[in-house]
Design a protein around this motif. Sequence first.
Motif, short mmCIF file in Angstrom:
data_model
loop_
_atom_site.label_atom_id
_atom_site.label_comp_id
_atom_site.label_asym_id
_atom_site.label_seq_id
_atom_site.Cartn_x
_atom_site.Cartn_y
_atom_site.Cartn_z
N PRO A 72 0.79 -1.22 0.00
CA PRO A 72 0.00 0.00 0.00
C PRO A 72 0.83 1.28 0.00
N VAL A 73 2.10 1.21 0.38
CA VAL A 73 2.94 2.41 0.40
C VAL A 73 3.45 2.74 -0.99
N THR A 74 3.94 1.75 -1.71
CA THR A 74 4.58 2.02 -2.99
C THR A 74 3.68 1.79 -4.20
N ASP A 75 2.63 0.99 -4.08
CA ASP A 75 1.79 0.69 -5.24
C ASP A 75 0.80 1.81 -5.57
N ILE A 76 0.84 2.90 -4.83
CA ILE A 76 -0.04 4.02 -5.16
C ILE A 76 0.54 4.87 -6.28
N TYR A 77 1.77 4.56 -6.69
CA TYR A 77 2.40 5.31 -7.78
C TYR A 77 2.25 4.51 -9.07
N PRO A 78 1.40 4.97 -10.00
CA PRO A 78 1.13 4.19 -11.21
C PRO A 78 2.32 4.20 -12.16
N ASN A 79 2.26 3.33 -13.14
CA ASN A 79 3.32 3.22 -14.15
C ASN A 79 3.10 4.27 -15.24
N THR A 80 3.24 5.51 -14.87
CA THR A 80 3.10 6.65 -15.77
C THR A 80 4.22 7.63 -15.49
N ALA A 86 6.11 11.46 -9.07
CA ALA A 86 5.56 11.46 -7.71
C ALA A 86 6.38 10.52 -6.82
N ALA A 87 6.80 9.37 -7.35
CA ALA A 87 7.64 8.45 -6.58
C ALA A 87 8.97 9.11 -6.27
N SER A 88 9.50 9.87 -7.21
CA SER A 88 10.78 10.56 -6.99
C SER A 88 10.66 11.56 -5.85
N LYS A 157 12.82 7.15 -7.90
CA LYS A 157 12.94 6.88 -9.33
C LYS A 157 13.52 5.49 -9.57
N ILE A 158 14.53 5.12 -8.81
CA ILE A 158 15.13 3.80 -8.99
C ILE A 158 14.13 2.72 -8.58
N PHE A 159 13.45 2.92 -7.46
CA PHE A 159 12.46 1.94 -6.99
C PHE A 159 11.34 1.78 -8.00
N HIS A 160 10.84 2.89 -8.55
CA HIS A 160 9.76 2.87 -9.54
C HIS A 160 10.21 2.11 -10.79
N THR A 161 11.43 2.33 -11.22
CA THR A 161 11.95 1.67 -12.42
C THR A 161 12.12 0.17 -12.19
N ILE A 162 12.61 -0.22 -11.02
CA ILE A 162 12.74 -1.65 -10.72
C ILE A 162 11.35 -2.28 -10.68
N THR A 163 10.39 -1.58 -10.11
CA THR A 163 9.04 -2.11 -9.96
C THR A 163 8.36 -2.30 -11.31
N TYR A 164 8.38 -1.29 -12.17
CA TYR A 164 7.61 -1.31 -13.41
C TYR A 164 8.45 -1.57 -14.66
N GLY A 165 9.78 -1.43 -14.56
CA GLY A 165 10.62 -1.59 -15.74
C GLY A 165 10.62 -0.33 -16.58
N LEU A 166 11.48 -0.33 -17.58
CA LEU A 166 11.59 0.82 -18.48
C LEU A 166 12.26 0.35 -19.77
#
Length: 195
Positions: A72-80, A86-88, A157-166
Amino acid sequence: MNKLRIISAAVLTVAVAAGLTSCGDKKSPGLEFARNMYDPIAYNPDQPNKNFANGQTAQLPPPGTMPVGYDPVTDIYPNTPEGYEAASANLKNPLPATQQNLAQGRTLYLHMCSHCHGTTGQGDGQIIKLEKFPPPPSYSKGTSSRGGAMKDLTDGKIFHTITYGLNLMGPHRTQLSPTERWKIVMYVHELQKLQ
């Protein structure tokens, strides 16, 4: 000679009996072995089910439940791009910077990331050496495809990229728990400092 006749007569009798019993009703499926292997015990989701008040097998989850692996803490940031920014701005590594966490982050990085990013984060991993894929940017000298220097990437930013890929990097949210991703983030910051 007598024994040969007895054995021949027995074989002939068995053969005739097998032939006669196999020539029965052509519409009969015959005997079934392990019938319970053919009939499922569980209900299919689209079957009616008398065990529930609404008669449906497929039920909605109870209120307040979360899917497996949902954070619930990190999954509120969508892959957009907006979710990335916002994650940054909002995500900071919750783990303490200890030698143990850093060592575990290094191990996870070597197992999950180094095949593309290289052991020192220069984008020279074993997959890249095959020359079938373009190299990812260096953590210390490269430029992100989203803009900005790789050495300036934040925790979020790093966490978001690991989570969703790029780009060619696939998402790792199903292979790595949030804690494991944070440990990798910690180690990537060490690789950003390399020159």
